[in-house]
Design a protein around this motif. Structure first.
Motif, short mmCIF file in Angstrom:
data_model
loop_
_atom_site.label_atom_id
_atom_site.label_comp_id
_atom_site.label_asym_id
_atom_site.label_seq_id
_atom_site.Cartn_x
_atom_site.Cartn_y
_atom_site.Cartn_z
N PHE A 82 41.41 62.81 -39.41
CA PHE A 82 41.45 61.70 -38.37
C PHE A 82 40.17 61.63 -37.88
O PHE A 82 39.72 60.45 -37.45
N LYS A 83 39.29 62.99 -37.25
CA LYS A 83 37.84 62.22 -37.01
C LYS A 83 37.23 62.25 -37.71
O LYS A 83 36.14 61.29 -37.10
N ALA A 84 37.00 62.39 -38.88
CA ALA A 84 36.20 61.33 -40.42
C ALA A 84 36.54 59.76 -40.05
O ALA A 84 35.57 59.27 -40.56
N LEU A 85 38.11 59.09 -39.51
CA LEU A 85 38.79 58.05 -40.41
C LEU A 85 37.26 57.86 -39.09
O LEU A 85 37.98 55.96 -39.09
N ALA A 86 37.60 57.84 -37.66
CA ALA A 86 37.80 57.26 -36.74
C ALA A 86 35.79 56.61 -36.87
O ALA A 86 36.20 55.95 -35.98
N GLY A 87 35.10 57.55 -37.08
CA GLY A 87 34.01 57.47 -37.21
C GLY A 87 34.24 55.89 -37.81
O GLY A 87 33.02 55.15 -37.05
N PRO A 107 46.95 66.44 -30.15
CA PRO A 107 45.74 65.68 -29.36
C PRO A 107 44.60 65.73 -29.86
O PRO A 107 43.62 64.31 -28.67
N GLU A 108 43.91 66.70 -30.37
CA GLU A 108 43.10 66.55 -30.86
C GLU A 108 42.25 65.52 -31.73
O GLU A 108 41.03 64.71 -31.20
N GLY A 109 42.81 65.29 -32.64
CA GLY A 109 42.66 63.53 -33.31
C GLY A 109 43.37 62.23 -32.25
O GLY A 109 42.31 61.40 -32.18
N PHE A 110 43.71 62.20 -31.53
CA PHE A 110 44.25 61.34 -30.21
C PHE A 110 42.43 61.20 -29.40
O PHE A 110 42.60 60.20 -29.15
N LYS A 111 42.60 62.18 -29.01
CA LYS A 111 40.82 62.84 -28.23
C LYS A 111 40.45 61.61 -29.11
O LYS A 111 39.00 60.54 -28.25
N VAL A 112 39.76 61.95 -30.56
CA VAL A 112 38.68 61.42 -30.69
C VAL A 112 38.80 59.46 -31.24
O VAL A 112 38.31 58.78 -30.75
N LEU A 113 40.02 59.25 -31.28
CA LEU A 113 40.36 57.74 -31.12
C LEU A 113 40.18 57.30 -29.65
O LEU A 113 39.47 56.57 -29.68
N ALA A 114 40.32 57.49 -29.05
CA ALA A 114 40.14 57.45 -27.82
C ALA A 114 38.64 56.93 -26.82
O ALA A 114 38.04 56.26 -26.93
N ASP A 130 52.89 63.29 -32.11
CA ASP A 130 52.88 64.32 -31.61
C ASP A 130 51.54 64.79 -30.36
O ASP A 130 50.93 65.62 -31.08
N PHE A 131 51.40 63.90 -29.88
CA PHE A 131 49.85 64.59 -29.25
C PHE A 131 49.96 64.73 -28.13
O PHE A 131 49.73 65.38 -27.50
N GLY A 132 51.52 64.56 -27.05
CA GLY A 132 51.78 65.58 -25.86
C GLY A 132 51.12 64.81 -24.41
O GLY A 132 49.91 63.90 -24.69
N PRO A 133 51.64 65.52 -23.41
CA PRO A 133 50.44 65.11 -22.09
C PRO A 133 49.39 65.14 -22.04
O PRO A 133 48.85 64.31 -21.53
N GLU A 134 48.46 66.30 -23.33
CA GLU A 134 47.03 66.11 -23.50
C GLU A 134 46.79 65.43 -23.89
O GLU A 134 45.52 64.65 -23.61
N GLY A 135 46.94 64.88 -25.48
CA GLY A 135 46.85 63.50 -25.72
C GLY A 135 47.05 62.34 -24.97
O GLY A 135 46.13 61.40 -25.00
N ALA A 138 44.35 61.14 -22.43
CA ALA A 138 42.99 60.42 -23.60
C ALA A 138 43.68 59.25 -23.75
O ALA A 138 42.12 57.54 -24.55
N LEU A 139 44.90 58.91 -23.81
CA LEU A 139 44.99 57.29 -23.93
C LEU A 139 44.91 55.67 -22.82
O LEU A 139 44.67 55.30 -23.51
N VAL A 140 44.43 56.46 -21.81
CA VAL A 140 44.27 55.31 -20.59
C VAL A 140 42.60 54.85 -21.38
O VAL A 140 42.85 53.97 -20.70
N GLY A 141 42.28 55.40 -21.37
CA GLY A 141 40.63 55.32 -22.33
C GLY A 141 40.28 54.59 -23.33
O GLY A 141 39.87 52.99 -23.29
N ALA A 142 41.69 54.74 -24.23
CA ALA A 142 41.88 53.88 -25.05
C ALA A 142 42.71 52.49 -25.52
O ALA A 142 42.14 51.43 -26.00
N LEU A 143 43.34 52.08 -24.65
CA LEU A 143 44.39 51.20 -24.19
C LEU A 143 43.54 50.21 -23.48
O LEU A 143 43.89 49.43 -23.52
N SER A 144 42.35 50.89 -22.22
CA SER A 144 41.43 50.16 -21.45
C SER A 144 40.90 49.37 -22.82
O SER A 144 40.67 48.22 -21.75
#
Length: 216
Positions: A82-87, A107-114, A130-135, A138-144
């Motif tokens: 997913f890190k490769a896809l994010a770019g 969580p790590e993949g989700f952070k890349v998305l954000a 499953d990205f859990g509380p840690e991911g 990063a959700l706030v930045g992505a959805l904003s």
């Protein structure tokens, strides 16, 4: 030969017999992408892409800026893939719908998305990984960057109470949301309370799923 299931109407779906990275070198893959360039919709679900296949696909997607819908569900992509896809996704300003369910992105993949995917999507966003509380942080930045999003599916993301609190902040910026799926997110009573305030800022919400969230 049958095609992938769950293909959006009008989308181009890759035949199921093309498995893993083998199809990347097949001319059928090129034909599929060429057709997607015309329709603006590409579905590659349930074909076991894996991290390497995702990396190869990323190279092709970078030349498809007009893509509006992309479905990559259940492909075992993982964080590295997913890190490769994010770019590539960050170079798609017209993308309105993204479905990446069941890919063990974490969580790590989700952070890349954000951080890297700054697309103002106005259609549907289906995560279900499953990205859990840690991911969730990063959700706030992505959805904003998606104020016009109408459908959000975060089922089975194991948000928990803390993740729900973070999500509540992001939802307050999404007045156009009509459908919200948070099934099996283990929000708990505390997390549910945090969401109540956010729901009042979504006047267009018509569908809400909080099944199996341990609400008490």
């Amino acid at each position: 030969m049958g095609c992938c299931s769950s293909a959006p109407l009008g989308a181009v779906a890759l035949p199921l017999h093309y498995r893993s990275t083998k199809f990347i070198k097949d001319e059928k893959f090129d034909q599929t992408l060429e057709a997607a360039m015309v329709t603006g919709k590409l579905t590659m679900e349930n074909i076991n892409l894996g991290p390497e296949g995702a990396k190869a696909l990323a190279g092709a997607l970078s030349s498809m800026p007009n893509l509006t819908e992309l479905a990559l569900g259940n492909n075992e992509i993982g964080p590295e893939g997913f890190k490769a896809l994010a770019g590539a996704l960050s170079s798609m300003p017209n993308l309105t719908t993204l479905a990446v369910r069941d890919n063990a992105i974490g969580p790590e993949g989700f952070k890349v998305l954000a951080v890297e995917v700054a697309v103002a999507m106005s259609g549907a966003w289906q995560w279900s990984n499953d990205f859990g509380p840690e991911g969730a942080k990063a959700l706030v930045g992505a959805l904003s960057s998606m104020p016009n999003l109408t459908s959000l599916n975060l089922g089975s993301c194991d948000l928990g109470p803390e993740g729900a609190k973070v999500l509540a902040v992001a939802l307050s910026w999404m007045p156009n949301l009509t459908s919200l799926f948070l099934g099996s997110c283990h929000l708990g009573p505390e997390g549910a309370k945090a969401l109540v305030g956010a729901l009042s800022s979504m006047p267009n919400l018509t569908s809400l799923n909080l099944g199996s969230c341990d609400l008490g």
